[in-house]
Design an enzyme around this catalytic site. Sequence first.
Site, PDB file in Angstrom:
ATOM      1  N   LYS A 180       1.548  -0.989  -0.201  1.00 43.93           N
ATOM      2  CA  LYS A 180       0.001   0.112  -0.146  1.00 43.93           C
ATOM      3  C   LYS A 180       1.044   1.545   0.012  1.00 43.93           C
ATOM      4  O   LYS A 180       1.971   1.533   0.141  1.00 43.93           O
ATOM      5  CB  LYS A 180      -0.575  -0.480   0.917  1.00 43.93           C
ATOM      6  CG  LYS A 180      -2.290  -0.568   1.396  1.00 43.93           C
ATOM      7  CD  LYS A 180      -2.920  -1.559   2.555  1.00 43.93           C
ATOM      8  CE  LYS A 180      -3.992  -1.856   1.990  1.00 43.93           C
ATOM      9  NZ  LYS A 180      -5.472  -1.877   3.135  1.00 43.93           N
ATOM     10  N   TYR A 218     -12.254  -1.993  -3.939  1.00 43.84           N
ATOM     11  CA  TYR A 218     -13.291  -1.879  -2.891  1.00 43.84           C
ATOM     12  C   TYR A 218     -14.613  -2.573  -2.486  1.00 43.84           C
ATOM     13  O   TYR A 218     -14.930  -1.734  -1.542  1.00 43.84           O
ATOM     14  CB  TYR A 218     -12.277  -0.994  -1.399  1.00 43.84           C
ATOM     15  CG  TYR A 218     -11.142  -1.872  -0.804  1.00 43.84           C
ATOM     16  CD1 TYR A 218     -10.723  -2.750  -0.179  1.00 43.84           C
ATOM     17  CD2 TYR A 218      -9.709  -0.480  -1.339  1.00 43.84           C
ATOM     18  CE1 TYR A 218      -9.468  -2.659   0.116  1.00 43.84           C
ATOM     19  CE2 TYR A 218      -8.476  -0.720  -0.797  1.00 43.84           C
ATOM     20  CZ  TYR A 218      -8.260  -1.831  -0.566  1.00 43.84           C
ATOM     21  OH  TYR A 218      -6.925  -2.457   0.343  1.00 43.84           O
ATOM     22  N   PHE A 251     -16.014   4.345   6.492  1.00 40.88           N
ATOM     23  CA  PHE A 251     -14.195   4.067   6.340  1.00 40.88           C
ATOM     24  C   PHE A 251     -14.195   4.071   4.416  1.00 40.88           C
ATOM     25  O   PHE A 251     -13.078   4.445   4.171  1.00 40.88           O
ATOM     26  CB  PHE A 251     -13.744   3.264   6.858  1.00 40.88           C
ATOM     27  CG  PHE A 251     -13.776   1.806   6.375  1.00 40.88           C
ATOM     28  CD1 PHE A 251     -12.819   1.233   5.710  1.00 40.88           C
ATOM     29  CD2 PHE A 251     -14.056   0.761   7.825  1.00 40.88           C
ATOM     30  CE1 PHE A 251     -13.353  -0.174   4.971  1.00 40.88           C
ATOM     31  CE2 PHE A 251     -14.248   0.007   6.713  1.00 40.88           C
ATOM     32  CZ  PHE A 251     -13.738  -0.715   6.371  1.00 40.88           C
ATOM     33  N   ARG A 268      -1.633 -14.185   4.787  1.00 41.70           N
ATOM     34  CA  ARG A 268      -2.610 -13.964   5.952  1.00 41.70           C
ATOM     35  C   ARG A 268      -2.046 -13.649   7.450  1.00 41.70           C
ATOM     36  O   ARG A 268      -1.626 -12.579   7.810  1.00 41.70           O
ATOM     37  CB  ARG A 268      -4.106 -13.914   5.553  1.00 41.70           C
ATOM     38  CG  ARG A 268      -5.242 -13.901   4.812  1.00 41.70           C
ATOM     39  CD  ARG A 268      -5.439 -12.340   4.262  1.00 41.70           C
ATOM     40  NE  ARG A 268      -6.479 -12.157   5.127  1.00 41.70           N
ATOM     41  CZ  ARG A 268      -6.879 -11.189   5.447  1.00 41.70           C
ATOM     42  NH1 ARG A 268      -6.753 -10.505   4.464  1.00 41.70           N
ATOM     43  NH2 ARG A 268      -7.823 -10.510   5.740  1.00 41.70           N
ATOM     44  N   THR A 278      -5.434  -7.000  10.390  1.00 46.32           N
ATOM     45  CA  THR A 278      -5.988  -5.607  10.051  1.00 46.32           C
ATOM     46  C   THR A 278      -5.622  -4.581  10.778  1.00 46.32           C
ATOM     47  O   THR A 278      -5.233  -3.047  10.232  1.00 46.32           O
ATOM     48  CB  THR A 278      -8.013  -5.602   9.918  1.00 46.32           C
ATOM     49  OG1 THR A 278      -7.737  -6.698   8.930  1.00 46.32           O
ATOM     50  CG2 THR A 278      -7.835  -4.584   9.191  1.00 46.32           C
ATOM     51  N   ARG A 311       2.588  -6.225   8.827  1.00 46.81           N
ATOM     52  CA  ARG A 311       1.845  -5.210   9.351  1.00 46.81           C
ATOM     53  C   ARG A 311       2.155  -4.287  10.717  1.00 46.81           C
ATOM     54  O   ARG A 311       1.848  -3.162  11.590  1.00 46.81           O
ATOM     55  CB  ARG A 311      -0.237  -5.032  10.312  1.00 46.81           C
ATOM     56  CG  ARG A 311      -0.696  -5.259   8.147  1.00 46.81           C
ATOM     57  CD  ARG A 311      -1.831  -5.893   8.444  1.00 46.81           C
ATOM     58  NE  ARG A 311      -2.592  -5.985   7.468  1.00 46.81           N
ATOM     59  CZ  ARG A 311      -3.535  -6.037   6.386  1.00 46.81           C
ATOM     60  NH1 ARG A 311      -4.169  -7.342   7.650  1.00 46.81           N
ATOM     61  NH2 ARG A 311      -4.429  -5.426   5.511  1.00 46.81           N
ATOM     62  N   ASN A 330      -3.019   0.377   6.688  1.00 49.08           N
ATOM     63  CA  ASN A 330      -1.576  -0.642   6.769  1.00 49.08           C
ATOM     64  C   ASN A 330      -1.078  -2.130   6.214  1.00 49.08           C
ATOM     65  O   ASN A 330      -0.606  -3.034   6.733  1.00 49.08           O
ATOM     66  CB  ASN A 330      -2.960  -2.044   7.788  1.00 49.08           C
ATOM     67  CG  ASN A 330      -4.013  -2.361   7.127  1.00 49.08           C
ATOM     68  OD1 ASN A 330      -4.100  -2.074   5.851  1.00 49.08           O
ATOM     69  ND2 ASN A 330      -4.822  -2.816   7.154  1.00 49.08           N
ATOM     70  N   HIS A 355      -2.181  -5.424   1.679  1.00 49.89           N
ATOM     71  CA  HIS A 355      -3.822  -6.330   0.989  1.00 49.89           C
ATOM     72  C   HIS A 355      -3.161  -7.653   0.654  1.00 49.89           C
ATOM     73  O   HIS A 355      -1.921  -8.252   0.109  1.00 49.89           O
ATOM     74  CB  HIS A 355      -4.029  -5.312   0.452  1.00 49.89           C
ATOM     75  CG  HIS A 355      -5.004  -6.211  -0.295  1.00 49.89           C
ATOM     76  ND1 HIS A 355      -6.349  -6.725   0.256  1.00 49.89           N
ATOM     77  CD2 HIS A 355      -5.133  -7.570  -1.527  1.00 49.89           C
ATOM     78  CE1 HIS A 355      -7.506  -7.782  -0.217  1.00 49.89           C
ATOM     79  NE2 HIS A 355      -6.718  -7.914  -1.692  1.00 49.89           N
ATOM     80  N   GLU A 380      -9.273 -10.790  -7.844  1.00 48.74           N
ATOM     81  CA  GLU A 380      -8.308  -9.693  -6.872  1.00 48.74           C
ATOM     82  C   GLU A 380      -7.492  -9.538  -8.803  1.00 48.74           C
ATOM     83  O   GLU A 380      -6.978  -9.146  -9.035  1.00 48.74           O
ATOM     84  CB  GLU A 380      -8.382  -9.395  -5.993  1.00 48.74           C
ATOM     85  CG  GLU A 380      -9.116  -9.187  -4.611  1.00 48.74           C
ATOM     86  CD  GLU A 380      -8.878  -9.538  -3.423  1.00 48.74           C
ATOM     87  OE1 GLU A 380      -7.587  -9.532  -3.310  1.00 48.74           O
ATOM     88  OE2 GLU A 380      -9.081  -9.255  -3.113  1.00 48.74           O
TER      89      GLU A 380
HETATM   90  P1  RTP Z   1      -7.090  -6.162   3.344  1.00 47.43           P
HETATM   91  O1  RTP Z   1      -8.487  -6.370   2.242  1.00 47.43           O
HETATM   92  O2  RTP Z   1      -7.119  -4.494   3.118  1.00 47.43           O
HETATM   93  O3  RTP Z   1      -6.070  -7.204   2.982  1.00 47.43           O
HETATM   94  O4  RTP Z   1      -7.396  -6.128   4.546  1.00 47.43           O
HETATM   95  P2  RTP Z   1      -7.953  -6.709   5.624  1.00 47.43           P
HETATM   96  O5  RTP Z   1      -8.726  -7.956   5.108  1.00 47.43           O
HETATM   97  O6  RTP Z   1      -6.965  -7.358   6.803  1.00 47.43           O
HETATM   98  O7  RTP Z   1      -9.379  -5.100   6.091  1.00 47.43           O
HETATM   99  P3  RTP Z   1     -10.656  -5.241   5.478  1.00 47.43           P
HETATM  100  O8  RTP Z   1     -12.137  -5.606   6.584  1.00 47.43           O
HETATM  101  O9  RTP Z   1     -11.143  -6.107   4.277  1.00 47.43           O
HETATM  102  O10 RTP Z   1     -10.693  -3.616   5.101  1.00 47.43           O
HETATM  103  C1  RTP Z   1      -9.936  -2.834   3.957  1.00 47.43           C
HETATM  104  C2  RTP Z   1      -9.051  -2.527   4.399  1.00 47.43           C
HETATM  105  O11 RTP Z   1      -9.730  -0.920   5.046  1.00 47.43           O
HETATM  106  C3  RTP Z   1      -9.293  -0.109   5.221  1.00 47.43           C
HETATM  107  N1  RTP Z   1     -10.005  -0.106   6.979  1.00 47.43           N
HETATM  108  N2  RTP Z   1      -9.642   0.519   7.693  1.00 47.43           N
HETATM  109  N3  RTP Z   1     -10.908   2.800   9.130  1.00 47.43           N
HETATM  110  C4  RTP Z   1     -11.307   1.737   9.598  1.00 47.43           C
HETATM  111  O12 RTP Z   1     -11.495   1.475  10.485  1.00 47.43           O
HETATM  112  C5  RTP Z   1     -10.982   0.901   8.667  1.00 47.43           C
HETATM  113  N4  RTP Z   1     -11.109  -0.333   8.746  1.00 47.43           N
HETATM  114  C6  RTP Z   1     -10.257  -1.405   7.732  1.00 47.43           C
HETATM  115  C7  RTP Z   1      -7.840  -0.713   5.534  1.00 47.43           C
HETATM  116  O13 RTP Z   1      -6.774  -0.398   4.989  1.00 47.43           O
HETATM  117  C8  RTP Z   1      -8.418  -2.769   5.910  1.00 47.43           C
HETATM  118  O14 RTP Z   1      -6.494  -2.933   5.219  1.00 47.43           O
HETATM  119 MG    MG Z   2      -9.851  -7.654   3.294  1.00 43.21          MG
END
Ligand code: RTP
Ligand code: MG
Length: 140
Positions: free
Chosen positions: A9, A49, A57, A85, A91, A102, A112, A115, A126
Amino acid sequence: MERTFSIIKPNAVADNNIGNVIARFEKEGLRIAALKLTHLSKEKAEGFYIEHKERPFFGSLVGFMTEGPVVLMVLEGENAVEKNRKIMGATNPAQAEEGTLRKLYAKSIEANAVHGSDSLASAEREINYFFDKNEVKARF
Ligand code: RTP
Ligand code: MG
């Protein structure tokens, strides 16, 4: 053998951690099957996304993901989705285990560092979203 999709990122690219992230993947036995450095458009980031479209967010996340260049990669290896992962960690970096990407390179829950696809089905979507078939080279 599995494939997964990874993004370094904008915060990790800006901090000169591209090499550190890639070195870690290679050390853990994942191989790079495709790679490009690019700058996402708003439309491309929103489409990526799309599942988070209704989350509070979403707008901020799209803003962050388009603020600077990113590195897009296809990683290949045994159990690649889950392995990636694990290497990434939680996350929220405050909850990420010691030594995870992370924990090491994230600035916040949003910035973070990396991804990684959360399932084989997401990985397939993806990868196809960012790469043409002929850009992905099998390494195993
Ligand atoms: P990713 O998709 O980026 O691998 O991350 P993830 O599965 O661990 O998290 P996900 O729930 O899919 O959220 C995607 C990305 O959104 C941002 N995020 N911001 N401000 C917040 O509360 C918040 N929560 C998530 C993060 O960049 C996250 O990786
Ligand atoms: Mg995700």
